[in-house]
Design an enzyme around this catalytic site. Structure first.
Site, PDB file in Angstrom:
ATOM      1  CG  ASP A 193      -1.936   1.021   1.322  1.00  0.00           C
ATOM      2  OD1 ASP A 193      -2.310   1.568   0.261  1.00  0.00           O
ATOM      3  OD2 ASP A 193      -2.404   1.322   2.445  1.00  0.00           O
ATOM      4  CD  GLU A 196      -0.244   5.176  -4.041  1.00  0.00           C
ATOM      5  OE1 GLU A 196       0.199   5.541  -2.931  1.00  0.00           O
ATOM      6  OE2 GLU A 196      -0.922   4.159  -4.194  1.00  0.00           O
ATOM      7  CG  ASP A 211      -8.362   4.293   0.138  1.00  0.00           C
ATOM      8  OD1 ASP A 211      -8.151   3.061   0.199  1.00  0.00           O
ATOM      9  OD2 ASP A 211      -7.667   5.133   0.730  1.00  0.00           O
TER      10      ASP A 211
HETATM   11  O1  MIG Z   1      -3.730   5.946   4.849  1.00  0.00           O
HETATM   12  O2  MIG Z   1      -3.626   0.715   5.671  1.00  0.00           O
HETATM   13  O3  MIG Z   1      -5.938   2.000   0.329  1.00  0.00           O
HETATM   14  O4  MIG Z   1      -6.878  -0.231   1.732  1.00  0.00           O
HETATM   15  O5  MIG Z   1      -6.869  -0.085   4.544  1.00  0.00           O
HETATM   16  C1  MIG Z   1      -4.574   4.864   4.528  1.00  0.00           C
HETATM   17  C2  MIG Z   1      -4.782   1.467   5.838  1.00  0.00           C
HETATM   18  C3  MIG Z   1      -3.751   3.652   4.296  1.00  0.00           C
HETATM   19  C4  MIG Z   1      -4.995   2.897   2.350  1.00  0.00           C
HETATM   20  C5  MIG Z   1      -5.442   1.678   1.608  1.00  0.00           C
HETATM   21  C6  MIG Z   1      -6.464   0.938   2.425  1.00  0.00           C
HETATM   22  C7  MIG Z   1      -5.877   0.565   3.767  1.00  0.00           C
HETATM   23  C8  MIG Z   1      -5.401   1.823   4.493  1.00  0.00           C
HETATM   24  N1  MIG Z   1      -4.445   2.544   3.658  1.00  0.00           N
END
Ligand code: MIG
Length: 765
Positions: free
Chosen positions: A398, A401, A481
């Site tokens: 996650d 980017e 999200d």
């Molecule tokens: O700042 O890890 O898209 O699936 O549950 C949010 C917490 C960070 C974004 C991800 C989401 C995940 C969440 N993350």
């Protein structure tokens, strides 16, 4: 950051347009045109694939291997003819217009495509303009909000944390500068082989002209011609790579939440699935399993014995996937090893002046590995041992980017990129962040996949939020999200189908929606179509209401169970589609235009989906709706639920009470199915049931152990012609019978003794 984050620069200098061709020089694989100081190179890589490079100062850049898997020299040389201003392959004709220099493309019947109207450069930028033909539509572009066709839109390629995205948004988590242009009888693809910030304008600024533009010194793109989208994807994935076959369990249902925050909560969730008999294979652990969000640690309070927990889950048939973020907690005074070791090995991204780049993310102040370097990927991959040694079988990447802010998380910080001049990659290879930003998530996923490959002697699962062209080689992708809104349920359909048209087959959206609270009705409808998502995962955000299949009451629970069960019954079919995709790059989830590219009625059809070529869903994505229009393309179709027969080329009104997602099957379909299981390979299949719909068709079922890296496998080819079925197995199967059902006609049971069979359902019934 004031730089160029997500934007093309504001300097509006005039473009310098490419001038006349001075001379044409033939080389082994094509031609080089000299036009004043500039050179344009055309390289013929296949009869339907040509690479075009424009170097304004006449010097081509060294090859960047980042997305293209196969250097030009490794393509088998194809014959082409060069005659005056024309190049011909067996599939296309490329005409060089000399003054000014413009390239024109034709298929064999003389239909034009991708004609240049201009090519040029200005400070820091390069661009090419091409003609849009009447009736041309544009698909792919990786992960994109909005509907299917992107004509008249602008698509920027720049990865970003697309939090709260909506239909109008441009940049997303993924940047895949590839698209397919389609009109009746003609399809072509464009892959812009540039990792810098780039943009496609599909007739937004100038109707009738599309433009590609990049912040790069050189224009580098591939033109792919095809008789249909399938050929485009086959060629595009020959360039950028294909998905390796994932472990079969990854095709089961995944349950996720931010977060199941203690071992007890996780056990409870697992227990609910099994006691309620709702099939599930995978539980995801979101960021709260860690100790203070330090990657590669476990919270000693909430997860005191992860090995034991994961072992128990395993005994109940669950696999464990843990989230891993790129930000490594900056902790000079502590004894947190990933930080100290990473620093000692110089793994983290630095500024141009040599100081560390840092930003704020979950672990507060954090530094970031430079995944572009092989030794950093190796190092990171090895750290995953802390997870695999306690039994973790998949990694979820996650925030890659990368997503970071300028102030401590929780303050009103703004998202920042790394400084654009921060060097990345091996010294000497010269990448700055401006060039490699779009590759950060891609290379993190690569590090995860390569590491797991070394740590585990079987297939693993990798899921990533960010990526670039070719991400399918390393990881599955989910669409970040989304929100618990009907509009987001609807939008997931074209998003996933456009990802599939971009070479990324293993994709899904958070079922039920990530942010906000679903109603039971929304959740039920989402689970129905979620059954068609190649990645079927339910997920929801912190502070939202619980979103597990049973929290909305008995009626919704029964619907979830029914559709998850159907998913498991379809696994032999679905797993075969994954195998096909790993061989050819074909999407698993397809828009109808993929199979019916000459039927312009399919060009805007964003709300009907094909799983493979023959099984179609027409989901309901509005509250209170019990009927919907369904378009049936040419041929004969059958209602999945009732067996009712329809002639195609018409719209029908489907009845769709909450329990029912309309589904249709094309005549000639061959759909192998298995009994319901609570998880993949819960027990051997005693009876394989093959549903066949009278018509003409062929399907090769693929089966293996679902785990091994180089498995023994068997295939069974079915051919149906009207009501006659031929079956050609590669091997015998012990302890299993096959029940062949000719839908609406009858059934026959056969033994799988390895011999070829012919079944005649007419004489039989
Ligand atoms: O700042 O890890 O898209 O699936 O549950 C949010 C917490 C960070 C974004 C991800 C989401 C995940 C969440 N993350």
């Amino acid at each position: 950051m004031p730089q160029v984050f997500g934007k093309l620069p504001t300097t509006r200098q005039p473009w310098i347009s490419l001038g006349n061709v001075d001379h044409i020089e033939k080389h082994d694989r094509g031609v080089i045109l000299t036009c004043g100081t500039a050179k344009l190179r055309l390289t013929i890589l296949a009869a339907n694939l040509v690479r075009v490079q424009l170097a304004p100062q006449g010097e081509f850049l060294p090859r960047r291997s980042w997305a293209v898997n196969r250097p030009d020299e490794e393509w088998e040389q194809v014959p082409f003819e060069l005659e005056e201003n024309e190049i011909r392959t067996s599939q296309i004709r490329v005409v060089i217009q000399r003054s000014p220099c413009r390239i024109q493309w034709f298929d064999q019947s003389g239909q034009p495509f991708a004609h240049d109207t201009d090519m040029g450069w200005r400070m820091g930028q390069i661009a090419c303009w091409k003609r849009i033909e009447t009736e041309e539509h544009f698909y792919g572009f990786g992960e994109r909000a909005g509907l299917l066709d992107k004509r008249s839109e602008v698509k920027t390629n720049w990865t970003k944390d697309a939090l709260d995205y909506d239909a109008i948004d441009d940049e997303m988590y993924q940047a895949i500068p590839f698209f397919i242009a389609l009109r009746p009888q003609l399809t072509y693809g464009i892959f812009l082989n540039i990792t810098h910030l780039s943009q496609f304008d599909l007739g937004a600024s100038e109707p009738g002209i599309w433009r590609m533009q990049a912040q790069s010194q050189e224009l580098d793109y591939y033109v792919i011609h095809g008789d249909a989208p399938a050929q485009i994807l086959e060629t595009y994935t020959a360039l950028t790579g294909r998905m390796p076959l994932p472990p079969k369990w990854a095709l089961g249902y995944h349950q996720c939440r931010w977060s199941y925050e203690t071992a007890e909560v996780v056990q409870q969730i697992a227990h609910e699935f099994r006691s309620r008999k709702i099939p599930c294979d995978v539980i995801h652990f979101d960021i709260d399993y860690m100790n203070g969000y330090r990657v590669f640690t476990w919270s000693p309070k909430r997860f005191p014995d992860p090995a034991k927990l994961i072992q128990q889950l395993k005994q109940e048939g669950f696999k464990t996937v843990t989230i891993v973020d790129p930000g490594v907690k900056y902790e000079p005074d502590g004894d947190y090893l990933p930080y100290h070791e990473g620093l000692a090995k110089d793994c983290f991204v630095r500024n141009a002046d040599g100081s560390l780049v840092y930003g704020y993310v979950w672990p507060d102040k954090a530094v970031f590995p430079d995944f572009l370097r092989a030794e950093v990927r190796q190092w990171w991959g090895e750290w995953q041992r802390t997870l695999t040694e306690v039994g973790v079988e998949g990694i979820w990447n996650d925030m890659n980017e990368p997503a970071l802010t300028d102030r401590p998380f929780g303050d009103e910080g703004v998202h920042i990129p790394f400084p654009m001049d921060a060097p990345q990659g091996n010294p000497g290879e010269g990448g700055t962040h401006a060039e490699t930003h779009n590759l950060y998530g891609y290379n993190m996923a690569r590090a995860s996949a390569e590491g797991l490959r070394q740590l585990r002697d079987q297939r693993s699962f990798v899921l990533t939020r960010s990526g670039f062209a070719g991400i399918q080689r390393w990881s599955a992708v989910w669409t970040g999200d989304n929100q618990s809104l009907w509009e987001h349920l609807e939008m997931s359909l074209p998003m996933l189908m456009n990802l599939g048209l971009s070479g990324v087959s293993f994709v899904g959206s958070d079922i039920g929606g990530f942010a906000g609270n679903a109603t039971g009705e929304l959740f039920a409808r989402w689970m129905q179509i979620g059954m068609f998502y190649p990645l079927m995962r339910g997920h929801s955000s912190l502070t939202t209401a619980q979103h597990e299949p049973w929290v909305f009451g008995e009626r919704v629970e029964a619907i979830c169970r029914e559709y998850i069960e159907l998913r498991y019954q379809l696994l032999p079919y679905l797993y075969t589609l994954f195998w096909q995709s790993s061989q050819t790059g074909a999407p698993i989830l397809r828009p109808l235009l993929y199979e019916y590219p000459n039927d312009s009625k399919t060009y805007h059809l964003h709300d009907q989906l094909l799983l493979g070529s023959h099984l179609m869903a027409a989901p309901v994505y509005r509250p209170g709706v019990e009927y919907r229009a369904v378009y049936l393309p040419e041929g004969t179709w059958f209602d999945w639920w009732t067996g009712e027969k329809y002639e195609g080329n018409q719209h029908i009104l489907a009845h769709a009470p909450l329990e029912r997602m309309p589904m249709y099957v094309k005549a000639g379909a061959i759909i192998p199915m298995q009994p319901v299981m609570q998880y993949v390979d819960e027990h051997p299949i005693a009876q394989l049931k093959v549903r066949i719909y009278p018509g003409v068709g062929e399907f090769t079922l693929y089966e293996d152990d679902g785990r091994s890296l180089n498995p023994d496998y068997r295939t069974t080819t079915f051919q149906v012609n009207d009501t006659i079925v031929k079956i050609q197995p590669s091997h015998a199967v012990r302890d299993r019978t096959m029940l062949v059902e000719m839908v609406g006609v009858g059934e026959q049971s056969i033994s799988e003794d390895g011999s070829a069979k012919q079944l005649d359902f007419h004489s039989h019934t």
